[in-house]
Scaffold this motif. Structure first.
Motif, PDB file in Angstrom:
ATOM      1  N   LYS A   1       0.821  -1.209   0.000  1.00  0.00           N
ATOM      2  CA  LYS A   1       0.000   0.000   0.000  1.00  0.00           C
ATOM      3  C   LYS A   1       0.861   1.267   0.000  1.00  0.00           C
ATOM      4  CE  LYS A   1      -3.890  -2.167   2.417  1.00  0.00           C
ATOM      5  NZ  LYS A   1      -4.635  -2.265   3.701  1.00  0.00           N
ATOM      6  N   ALA A   2       2.006   1.200   0.685  1.00  0.00           N
ATOM      7  CA  ALA A   2       2.849   2.391   0.833  1.00  0.00           C
ATOM      8  C   ALA A   2       3.709   2.668  -0.392  1.00  0.00           C
ATOM      9  CB  ALA A   2       3.749   2.232   2.066  1.00  0.00           C
ATOM     10  N   VAL A   3       4.145   1.599  -1.079  1.00  0.00           N
ATOM     11  CA  VAL A   3       5.046   1.764  -2.225  1.00  0.00           C
ATOM     12  C   VAL A   3       4.199   1.971  -3.477  1.00  0.00           C
ATOM     13  CG1 VAL A   3       6.942   0.783  -3.547  1.00  0.00           C
ATOM     14  CG2 VAL A   3       6.790   0.342  -1.085  1.00  0.00           C
ATOM     15  N   THR A   4       4.003   3.207  -3.835  1.00  0.00           N
ATOM     16  CA  THR A   4       3.187   3.566  -4.992  1.00  0.00           C
ATOM     17  C   THR A   4       4.073   3.787  -6.214  1.00  0.00           C
ATOM     18  OG1 THR A   4       3.326   5.886  -4.328  1.00  0.00           O
ATOM     19  CG2 THR A   4       1.430   4.623  -3.537  1.00  0.00           C
ATOM     20  N   PRO A   5       3.493   3.716  -7.415  1.00  0.00           N
ATOM     21  CA  PRO A   5       4.275   4.050  -8.614  1.00  0.00           C
ATOM     22  C   PRO A   5       4.884   5.442  -8.477  1.00  0.00           C
ATOM     23  CG  PRO A   5       2.195   3.039  -9.234  1.00  0.00           C
ATOM     24  CD  PRO A   5       2.126   3.274  -7.744  1.00  0.00           C
TER      25      PRO A   5
END
Length: 398
Positions: free
Chosen positions: A147-151
């Protein structure tokens, strides 16, 4: 900077620790690398091609020194890597990596549980000074990481085992999440050491080691290293963060760590074995509320640690006792064999309380918020360490 071929590539880690970076001294024939305490080196007669901000030529110690370069060969070999940069401290290495990779507007995902300097850099400095978006997450929870690592995330940074709760993060899984979103992954490997864990083999792009700790192993020199196979970025780190920020290691500290690293695999194997024995004893000790050590089957990260920590489970045990902060301090002060001091990875065992008033205490899992102690196991006889822990606990009524 051109790299020398590792003549001992493919040999075991103990053989590499002894021989990589070592050679005969050209002037005397000595079988040990000399200490060169020089600030400056002879320049070539033709200066037209000299770049005074590069590290390609030995000319000034901030651009690199001979002892640093020999140590870099050895550290790269211990990780099976193409390159290593050795700097003045572990924090200097972390800062050099982050400083080079990040710019205003970038997004970084980092652990809720991390070394204090990492917390300071991301929680306070990089976001406030440079406009870097910094996001804390529980790295042991892969759903939370996803959830935290977004594009568009630039960097994911992890520690495993982490400091100070000794939690275990899945390097390969986080590497996959990071790379899927176009991010780089850096791993602080200090608690594990390259004997027990090689993050580059599990998908990490960069590894940081606080050489001050297990690799030096004698509590008498400071240094840090960045290790990677990305030679282009490593050259940028040298230019931007070593030469033009200046966190270079001194020749003496590099020489000291080079000497200490020779016995690193032997020491680490003993520390692994002693730590396992002591953790098992602590787990059975009355008034010990929890023991966090990846080698214990009861540890939530045990099965993961067995997969990614191949040599052993490291030399740091976190545990709790059923008492208040002041009694914890009295316990630490009552120890006779174990040294009451900060740091870890020394030849002597070190113990340090994590008080309940620590500003980050609410970021830790619930059990770590009272009576929490971080213990770095040294090279003393494990039976002597256990007896010392026992007598000190009894001395304070535990």
């Amino acid at each position: 900077m051109s790299k020398k071929e590792n003549r001992f590539k493919g040999y075991g880690i103990a053989t590499q620790a002894i021989h990589t970076g070592t050679d005969y001294d050209a002037e005397t024939g000595a079988v040990r690398r000399p200490l060169h305490m020089a600030n400056s080196y002879k320049l070539p007669d033709d200066l037209s091609q000299v770049n005074y901000s590069s590290t390609d030529l030995l000319m000034y110690s901030r651009n690199g020194n001979a002892n640093q370069h020999w140590l870099e060969e050895k550290i790269a070999a211990l990780h099976g890597a193409d390159d290593a940069i050795v700097l003045a401290s572990g924090v200097g290495a972390l800062h050099a990596l982050f400083w080079t990779l990040l710019k205003s507007g970038d997004r970084v995902v980092y652990p809720k549980v991390s070394y204090m300097a990492v917390y300071r850099m991301f929680h306070e400095l990089f976001n406030r000074k440079f406009g870097v978006e910094t996001v804390m997450v529980d790295m042991t929870d892969l759903d939370a990481v996803r959830k935290a690592v977004t594009p568009g995330t630039r960097l994911v940074h992890i520690e495993t085992p982490d400091n100070p709760t000794v939690g275990v993060t899945d390097i390969a899984a986080v590497a996959e999440i990071a790379h899927k979103n176009g991010a780089l992954l850096s791993v602080d490997n200090t608690f594990a050491s390259p004997l027990n864990q090689k993050p580059l083999e599990l998908g990490a792009d960069f590894v940081v080691e606080a050489l001050t700790k297990f690799i030096n192993g004698h509590g008498d020199a400071q240094g840090g290293a960045i290790i990677s196979n990305d030679l282009e970025t490593m050259d940028r780190i040298r230019y931007e963060a070593q030469v033009n920020v200046g966190a270079v290691i001194s020749p003496f500290n590099a020489w000291q760590i080079f000497r200490g690293s020779v016995t690193f695999p032997l020491r680490m194997r003993q520390i692994n074995a002693s730590s396992q024995q002591i953790a098992e004893w602590l787990e059975q000790r009355e008034n010990v509320t929890f023991v966090s050590y990846p080698g214990l089957p009861s540890n939530p990260g045990h099965e993961l640690a067995k997969r990614q920590m191949r040599g052993g489970f490291g030399g740091v045990i976190s545990f709790g006792v059923a008492t208040d902060d002041k009694t914890v301090e009295r316990f630490c002060a009552a120890l006779k064999v174990v040294t009451f001091a900060v740091s870890l990875g020394h030849d002597e065992s070190l113990i340090f309380p994590q008080p309940s008033y620590d500003e980050r205490i609410d970021l830790y899992p619930e059990q770590f918020r009272k009576g929490f102690i971080r213990f770095s196991v040294g090279l003393e006889e494990p039976e002597d360490i256990i007896a010392d822990l026992d007598q000190a606990l009894r001395a304070v009524g535990l």
